[in-house]
Design a protein around this motif. Sequence first.
Motif, PDB file in Angstrom:
ATOM      1  N   HIS A  31      27.213  42.635  52.174  1.00  0.00           N
ATOM      2  CA  HIS A  31      26.830  41.631  51.171  1.00  0.00           C
ATOM      3  C   HIS A  31      25.692  40.769  51.693  1.00  0.00           C
ATOM      4  CE1 HIS A  31      30.910  41.240  48.848  1.00  0.00           C
ATOM      5  NE2 HIS A  31      30.454  42.475  48.863  1.00  0.00           N
ATOM      6  N   GLU A  88      27.115  46.447  39.108  1.00  0.00           N
ATOM      7  CA  GLU A  88      28.576  46.310  39.121  1.00  0.00           C
ATOM      8  C   GLU A  88      29.053  45.315  38.071  1.00  0.00           C
ATOM      9  OE1 GLU A  88      29.953  45.621  43.072  1.00  0.00           O
ATOM     10  OE2 GLU A  88      31.780  44.625  42.399  1.00  0.00           O
ATOM     11  N   HIS A 124      29.419  40.490  38.129  1.00  0.00           N
ATOM     12  CA  HIS A 124      30.721  39.815  38.142  1.00  0.00           C
ATOM     13  C   HIS A 124      31.177  39.430  36.732  1.00  0.00           C
ATOM     14  CE1 HIS A 124      33.861  37.717  40.618  1.00  0.00           C
ATOM     15  NE2 HIS A 124      33.583  38.760  41.366  1.00  0.00           N
ATOM     16  N   GLU A 165      32.576  49.440  50.021  1.00  0.00           N
ATOM     17  CA  GLU A 165      32.273  48.018  50.282  1.00  0.00           C
ATOM     18  C   GLU A 165      32.997  47.634  51.572  1.00  0.00           C
ATOM     19  OE1 GLU A 165      33.995  45.287  47.469  1.00  0.00           O
ATOM     20  OE2 GLU A 165      32.365  43.858  47.720  1.00  0.00           O
ATOM     21  N   GLU A 176      37.257  46.973  40.139  1.00  0.00           N
ATOM     22  CA  GLU A 176      37.972  46.196  41.156  1.00  0.00           C
ATOM     23  C   GLU A 176      39.151  45.420  40.574  1.00  0.00           C
ATOM     24  OE1 GLU A 176      34.556  43.851  42.568  1.00  0.00           O
ATOM     25  OE2 GLU A 176      35.538  42.085  41.756  1.00  0.00           O
ATOM     26  N   ASP A 192      25.945  42.828  41.794  1.00  0.00           N
ATOM     27  CA  ASP A 192      27.214  42.559  41.107  1.00  0.00           C
ATOM     28  C   ASP A 192      27.004  41.451  40.073  1.00  0.00           C
ATOM     29  OD1 ASP A 192      29.858  42.165  40.391  1.00  0.00           O
ATOM     30  OD2 ASP A 192      30.605  41.943  42.444  1.00  0.00           O
ATOM     31  N   ILE A 213      33.633  32.992  48.549  1.00  0.00           N
ATOM     32  CA  ILE A 213      34.609  33.361  47.530  1.00  0.00           C
ATOM     33  C   ILE A 213      35.720  32.322  47.441  1.00  0.00           C
ATOM     34  CG2 ILE A 213      36.314  35.067  46.793  1.00  0.00           C
ATOM     35  CD1 ILE A 213      34.555  37.239  47.840  1.00  0.00           C
ATOM     36  N   TYR A 265      27.011  33.708  41.065  1.00  0.00           N
ATOM     37  CA  TYR A 265      28.111  34.398  41.727  1.00  0.00           C
ATOM     38  C   TYR A 265      27.794  34.766  43.189  1.00  0.00           C
ATOM     39  CZ  TYR A 265      31.087  37.962  43.468  1.00  0.00           C
ATOM     40  OH  TYR A 265      31.894  38.659  44.316  1.00  0.00           O
ATOM     41  N   HIS A 279      36.769  48.931  46.286  1.00  0.00           N
ATOM     42  CA  HIS A 279      36.654  47.495  46.546  1.00  0.00           C
ATOM     43  C   HIS A 279      36.977  47.225  48.015  1.00  0.00           C
ATOM     44  CE1 HIS A 279      38.140  43.197  45.539  1.00  0.00           C
ATOM     45  NE2 HIS A 279      36.828  43.224  45.431  1.00  0.00           N
ATOM     46  N   TYR A 314      34.655  34.185  35.809  1.00  0.00           N
ATOM     47  CA  TYR A 314      34.260  34.098  37.216  1.00  0.00           C
ATOM     48  C   TYR A 314      33.825  35.492  37.659  1.00  0.00           C
ATOM     49  CZ  TYR A 314      34.305  34.016  42.258  1.00  0.00           C
ATOM     50  OH  TYR A 314      33.935  34.157  43.566  1.00  0.00           O
ATOM     51  N   HIS A 324      39.650  30.763  44.078  1.00  0.00           N
ATOM     52  CA  HIS A 324      38.302  31.111  43.610  1.00  0.00           C
ATOM     53  C   HIS A 324      37.782  29.936  42.794  1.00  0.00           C
ATOM     54  CE1 HIS A 324      39.911  35.399  42.844  1.00  0.00           C
ATOM     55  NE2 HIS A 324      39.186  35.452  43.928  1.00  0.00           N
ATOM     56  N   ASN A 357      44.120  38.520  46.367  1.00  0.00           N
ATOM     57  CA  ASN A 357      43.333  37.333  46.730  1.00  0.00           C
ATOM     58  C   ASN A 357      43.673  36.129  45.860  1.00  0.00           C
ATOM     59  OD1 ASN A 357      41.478  36.248  48.486  1.00  0.00           O
ATOM     60  ND2 ASN A 357      39.689  36.785  47.234  1.00  0.00           N
ATOM     61  N   ALA A 396      36.390  43.755  49.415  1.00  0.00           N
ATOM     62  CA  ALA A 396      36.127  42.322  49.602  1.00  0.00           C
ATOM     63  C   ALA A 396      36.862  41.840  50.854  1.00  0.00           C
ATOM     64  CB  ALA A 396      36.614  41.556  48.377  1.00  0.00           C
ATOM     65  N   ARG A 413      35.785  51.592  41.145  1.00  0.00           N
ATOM     66  CA  ARG A 413      35.846  50.570  42.202  1.00  0.00           C
ATOM     67  C   ARG A 413      37.269  50.127  42.538  1.00  0.00           C
ATOM     68  NH1 ARG A 413      33.381  48.031  45.258  1.00  0.00           N
ATOM     69  NH2 ARG A 413      33.359  45.907  44.467  1.00  0.00           N
ATOM     70  N   SER A 452      39.089  39.926  51.311  1.00  0.00           N
ATOM     71  CA  SER A 452      40.526  39.707  51.126  1.00  0.00           C
ATOM     72  C   SER A 452      41.370  40.915  51.527  1.00  0.00           C
ATOM     73  CB  SER A 452      40.789  39.366  49.664  1.00  0.00           C
ATOM     74  OG  SER A 452      40.088  40.257  48.832  1.00  0.00           O
ATOM     75  N   ARG A 473      24.460  45.001  49.090  1.00  0.00           N
ATOM     76  CA  ARG A 473      24.601  44.329  47.797  1.00  0.00           C
ATOM     77  C   ARG A 473      23.848  43.015  47.873  1.00  0.00           C
ATOM     78  NH1 ARG A 473      29.964  41.390  45.469  1.00  0.00           N
ATOM     79  NH2 ARG A 473      29.027  39.667  46.605  1.00  0.00           N
TER      80      ARG A 473
END
Length: 408
Positions: free
Chosen positions: A122, A241, A217, A344, A267, A215, A173, A160, A317, A408, A395, A37, A319, A288, A321, A147
């Motif tokens: 999510h 997470e 993050h 996820e 992740e 999360d 994202i 986040y 993971h 991040y 991002h 990503n 996401a 993850r 992406s 989540r």
Amino acid sequence: MKITGAEVFIGGPGKNYVTLKIMTDQGIYGLGDATLNNRETLPAAYLQDYLIPNLIGMDPRNSEDIWQFFYRGAYFRGGPIAMAAYGAIDMALWDIKGKLAGLPLYQLFGGKSRDGAMVYAHATGADLADLKDSVSSYLEQGYKAVRVQCGIPDMPNAGYAVPDEKSAGADYITDFSGIRPKVEIWDSDKYLRFMPDALAEVRNHVGPNVKILHDVHHRLLPREAAAFAKAVEPVGLYWLEDPTPAEDQESLRLIRQHSTTPIAIGEVFNSIWDCNKLIENELIDFIRVAVTYAGGITHTKRIVELAGLHHIRTGFHGAPSHSPISMAAQAHLNAWAPNFGIQEYLVLGSAACDALFPSDHVMENGMFQVSDAPGLGVDFDETEAKRYSYIAGSHPVVRLQDGTLWNY
Ligand code: CS2
Ligand code: MG
């Protein structure tokens, strides 16, 4: 059998999916996903400039030796760019293997250990009311796990994965307006004052049976993360997470000493060497990693098996992406893994994405039903692919209110 050629495509609906197609002299081809990503062109360049010219002429059935050849042969080993490129090759070689055998990949791993794999969605909200609406909409669709991420009062940007504006369920994202990241502001004290009560309200809203995940993050200090994990114990999270950045793995001991809240990390890991100590010391509850940037099926399966020895379950993971190709690779591992936890899941479902990656994998009622088609069970429509090309995006980066750069 020989590899005769391979091509890399970048693009997709709202995403820069990096898709690898490996061709063979027997007419069978395999597909892989190298999407990293916001750095998508880099694994693509590694594939095109170095890996594909070496692949041509190799026997695609020797996926283990090809993995070792690239990983050990590189001398400067690992890292997310290289592992995403090796991951795509490895997925494609397993796809070819499954097609040759006429079997879905999970059969080559040892068959099915479950009927369907539970996934989580999510839910996000600019505030608590918005978040509860978002959670409810997923529960109405049959999800059993969500989540939850929520905007924080008095924080200049929301925090986040939270939309700036009220809009239930929006995923936040990548900003595709260019490669210069937007700046978000973070304040751990405000987060720590607000989030335990917010999560408790979500628990009251959904009742005892829904699995709630959250999360952080990577944004807390170890002592803050330990206090937070302890404070949210009554919520009964399914997992917390990335409470702290994964570089300092010893810090997880502090969290463990103070709390029984389950911890999920991985992740950003690229190899078994990033997590073998965490796993062996049983400092986490869920691993993850993603098949994409953890070197494909061959290497991820090794991590899953090590985790299984230590009561650690998977939570790959997923996401947005990740393309449907790597999500299919994970679906086959999820169907087999004795220590599967949850997946996820954010990728399929749009008509444009389904047209680019046709498959009969099914996601319904919060459960992923893996396809029985040989190999990965996903195809790639090259005519559709012509509609897309690379779009630069980034991002956000995160700063504290005084300007200090944060995680991040
Ligand atoms: C996130 C990711 O899905 C998650 O749990 O932490 O969405 C992460 O922000 C992105 O993968 C970064 O590219
Ligand atoms: Mg995460």
